[in-house]
Enzyme design. Sequence first.
Site, PDB file in Angstrom:
ATOM      1  N   ASP A 175      -6.604  -2.891  -7.672  1.00  0.00           N
ATOM      2  CA  ASP A 175      -7.157  -3.526  -6.470  1.00  0.00           C
ATOM      3  C   ASP A 175      -7.490  -4.986  -6.772  1.00  0.00           C
ATOM      4  OD1 ASP A 175      -8.147  -2.600  -3.618  1.00  0.00           O
ATOM      5  OD2 ASP A 175      -9.543  -4.122  -4.342  1.00  0.00           O
TER       6      ASP A 175
ATOM      7  N   ARG B 123      -3.545   6.846   0.765  1.00  0.00           N
ATOM      8  CA  ARG B 123      -4.099   8.063   1.386  1.00  0.00           C
ATOM      9  C   ARG B 123      -3.165   8.784   2.335  1.00  0.00           C
ATOM     10  NH1 ARG B 123      -9.387   4.838   2.961  1.00  0.00           N
ATOM     11  NH2 ARG B 123      -7.685   3.365   3.133  1.00  0.00           N
TER      12      ARG B 123
ATOM     13  N   TYR C 172     -14.674 -12.031  -0.269  1.00  0.00           N
ATOM     14  CA  TYR C 172     -15.409 -10.778  -0.525  1.00  0.00           C
ATOM     15  C   TYR C 172     -16.616 -11.030  -1.425  1.00  0.00           C
ATOM     16  CZ  TYR C 172     -11.594  -8.174   1.629  1.00  0.00           C
ATOM     17  OH  TYR C 172     -10.677  -7.687   2.531  1.00  0.00           O
TER      18      TYR C 172
ATOM     19  N   ARG D 173      -6.438  11.432  -6.383  1.00  0.00           N
ATOM     20  CA  ARG D 173      -7.651  10.664  -6.084  1.00  0.00           C
ATOM     21  C   ARG D 173      -8.885  11.571  -6.193  1.00  0.00           C
ATOM     22  NH1 ARG D 173     -11.663   8.628  -3.925  1.00  0.00           N
ATOM     23  NH2 ARG D 173     -11.701   7.119  -2.215  1.00  0.00           N
TER      24      ARG D 173
ATOM     25  N   ARG E 245       0.819  -1.232   0.000  1.00  0.00           N
ATOM     26  CA  ARG E 245       0.000   0.000   0.000  1.00  0.00           C
ATOM     27  C   ARG E 245       0.844   1.269   0.000  1.00  0.00           C
ATOM     28  NH1 ARG E 245      -5.588  -0.530   1.837  1.00  0.00           N
ATOM     29  NH2 ARG E 245      -6.274  -2.315   0.616  1.00  0.00           N
TER      30      ARG E 245
HETATM   31  O1  CP3 Z   1       0.058  -1.730  -2.486  1.00  0.00           O
HETATM   32  C1  CP3 Z   1      -0.195  -0.817  -3.311  1.00  0.00           C
HETATM   33  O2  CP3 Z   1       0.151   0.370  -3.135  1.00  0.00           O
HETATM   34  C2  CP3 Z   1      -0.883  -1.205  -4.600  1.00  0.00           C
HETATM   35  C3  CP3 Z   1      -2.312  -1.059  -4.682  1.00  0.00           C
HETATM   36  C4  CP3 Z   1      -3.213  -1.946  -3.848  1.00  0.00           C
HETATM   37  C5  CP3 Z   1      -4.448  -1.470  -3.328  1.00  0.00           C
HETATM   38  N1  CP3 Z   1      -5.115  -2.545  -2.777  1.00  0.00           N
HETATM   39  C6  CP3 Z   1      -4.932  -0.075  -3.401  1.00  0.00           C
HETATM   40  C7  CP3 Z   1      -6.016   0.363  -2.515  1.00  0.00           C
HETATM   41  C8  CP3 Z   1      -3.113  -3.299  -3.523  1.00  0.00           C
HETATM   42  C9  CP3 Z   1      -1.976  -4.278  -3.772  1.00  0.00           C
HETATM   43  C10 CP3 Z   1      -4.329  -3.664  -2.860  1.00  0.00           C
HETATM   44  C11 CP3 Z   1      -4.634  -5.030  -2.398  1.00  0.00           C
HETATM   45  C12 CP3 Z   1      -5.864  -5.302  -1.663  1.00  0.00           C
HETATM   46  N2  CP3 Z   1      -7.093  -4.716  -1.839  1.00  0.00           N
HETATM   47  C13 CP3 Z   1      -6.008  -6.305  -0.672  1.00  0.00           C
HETATM   48  C14 CP3 Z   1      -4.923  -7.276  -0.233  1.00  0.00           C
HETATM   49  C15 CP3 Z   1      -3.918  -6.676   0.653  1.00  0.00           C
HETATM   50  C16 CP3 Z   1      -4.417  -6.224   2.000  1.00  0.00           C
HETATM   51  O3  CP3 Z   1      -4.314  -5.009   2.255  1.00  0.00           O
HETATM   52  O4  CP3 Z   1      -4.878  -7.061   2.779  1.00  0.00           O
HETATM   53  C17 CP3 Z   1      -7.343  -6.276  -0.227  1.00  0.00           C
HETATM   54  C18 CP3 Z   1      -7.947  -7.159   0.845  1.00  0.00           C
HETATM   55  C19 CP3 Z   1      -8.022  -5.276  -0.979  1.00  0.00           C
HETATM   56  C20 CP3 Z   1      -9.464  -4.911  -0.907  1.00  0.00           C
HETATM   57  C21 CP3 Z   1      -9.648  -3.528  -0.458  1.00  0.00           C
HETATM   58  N3  CP3 Z   1      -9.293  -2.412  -1.179  1.00  0.00           N
HETATM   59  C22 CP3 Z   1     -10.233  -3.089   0.746  1.00  0.00           C
HETATM   60  C23 CP3 Z   1     -10.759  -4.008   1.831  1.00  0.00           C
HETATM   61  C24 CP3 Z   1     -10.221  -1.690   0.734  1.00  0.00           C
HETATM   62  C25 CP3 Z   1     -10.866  -0.775   1.743  1.00  0.00           C
HETATM   63  C26 CP3 Z   1     -10.053  -0.571   2.945  1.00  0.00           C
HETATM   64  C27 CP3 Z   1      -9.299   0.715   2.832  1.00  0.00           C
HETATM   65  O5  CP3 Z   1      -8.113   0.731   3.157  1.00  0.00           O
HETATM   66  O6  CP3 Z   1      -9.962   1.705   2.488  1.00  0.00           O
HETATM   67  C28 CP3 Z   1      -9.564  -1.278  -0.465  1.00  0.00           C
HETATM   68  C29 CP3 Z   1      -9.328   0.117  -0.896  1.00  0.00           C
HETATM   69  C30 CP3 Z   1      -7.968   0.475  -1.410  1.00  0.00           C
HETATM   70  N4  CP3 Z   1      -7.165  -0.316  -2.186  1.00  0.00           N
HETATM   71  C31 CP3 Z   1      -7.320   1.732  -1.219  1.00  0.00           C
HETATM   72  C32 CP3 Z   1      -6.097   1.670  -1.910  1.00  0.00           C
HETATM   73  C33 CP3 Z   1      -5.072   2.764  -2.059  1.00  0.00           C
HETATM   74  C34 CP3 Z   1      -7.903   2.929  -0.460  1.00  0.00           C
HETATM   75  C35 CP3 Z   1      -8.947   3.529  -1.342  1.00  0.00           C
HETATM   76  C36 CP3 Z   1      -9.048   5.013  -1.352  1.00  0.00           C
HETATM   77  O7  CP3 Z   1      -8.182   5.704  -1.922  1.00  0.00           O
HETATM   78  O8  CP3 Z   1     -10.054   5.483  -0.838  1.00  0.00           O
END
Ligand code: CP3
Length: 345
Positions: A77, A31, A151, A40, A27
């Site tokens: 994602d 944010r 999910y 964003r 990640r």
């Molecule tokens: O790592 C990176 O920088 C690359 C991008 C990336 C994202 N999600 C961007 C993201 C990667 C590799 C993921 C993987 C991901 N997504 C996982 C597996 C890894 C982990 O963290 O367990 C999972 C379970 C998801 C599903 C997901 N995406 C959830 C549950 C959420 C909401 C929770 C949150 O943090 O808001 C996301 C959103 C998400 N994915 C964001 C980002 C940058 C935040 C969204 C935003 O900008 O509002």
Amino acid sequence: MENTEGKPLLQVLHGARLNSPPIWLMRQAGRYLPEYREVRAKAGSFLDLCYNPTLAAEVTLQPIRRFGLDAAILFADILLVPQALGLDVRFVEGEGPRLSPVLDGAGVGRLKFDEARLAPVYETVRRVKRELAPGVALIGFAGAPWTVATYMIAGQGTPDQAQAKLLAYRDPSLVDALMTKLVEATITYLRGQIEGGAEIIQVFDTWAGGLSEPLLEARVFRPTHDIVAALKSSHPQIPIIGFPRGIGLHLPRYARATGVDAIGLATGDDIQLAAALLPDGMALQGNLDPLALIAGGEALKHGIEATCRGAGSRAHIFNLGHGILPETPPEHVAELVRLVREARA
Ligand code: CP3
């Protein structure tokens, strides 16, 4: 010898020992960075950002420019795959993902993989690859089928994804059918990323922890093995990192059963024990507590020292044990990179 093009992360994944471990952070685009929040806001929703190759490439590169990390990870994602299978996927501000749940045979039957919907992601990969500084590796990724399935079954994230486990016990053939579709779509998707220029693949199995037999074998080991085997047959030179979060003492079996090249350790994993138990030569990635990074100061210093000491003589890739949190001060990330580069130099 593989062509590692002077990229420390690729060198380590091909077995080299370096003085200080290469570093990237799960990640790392997100944010906690003001420049991410700006892009964003311009993109509209999170999903709009994922499907906009110009903006997605921009946010992928932001943490590289700011911190000089050793790898970029594609901005996308894991839930884009269910969307390409035809599900409605939304991200609710402050709450997380919402999907139309798949709970019966008719629901699974309706899933049809439309790879064209992922074409913008492949375009992001190509753009990042063109603009990446020399020495920086490009990581592609997907969710492991089990994590994505949880999910799709719950329709959202929950504290334990118990609903998916219950369905896997009650109706194994339904969950088999769902996972077969996910395995096929994920292989195609990862091949597309590799063709676009991804040099390393990470498979995120965030919900692998807490499973017992026979679910562990059927839902984590076997599908991950099938993906790794397919990628190894088409692209044998691409290293694959598995991140089976929270499987603890099942790690050595995961390593052997799946055929991954490296293991991403989660925050609660004992890196020293993992170094002792995992197959010789397998690189370890991780596993600083993301909260130690927020805390900074002595907690950060001690965390880095303990992690590097625990890795011992193993090939080591420095990372967090889970994704960076939105509250993280960017200056602490800069400090982390500086300290890791000094760690064993
Ligand atoms: O790592 C990176 O920088 C690359 C991008 C990336 C994202 N999600 C961007 C993201 C990667 C590799 C993921 C993987 C991901 N997504 C996982 C597996 C890894 C982990 O963290 O367990 C999972 C379970 C998801 C599903 C997901 N995406 C959830 C549950 C959420 C909401 C929770 C949150 O943090 O808001 C996301 C959103 C998400 N994915 C964001 C980002 C940058 C935040 C969204 C935003 O900008 O509002």
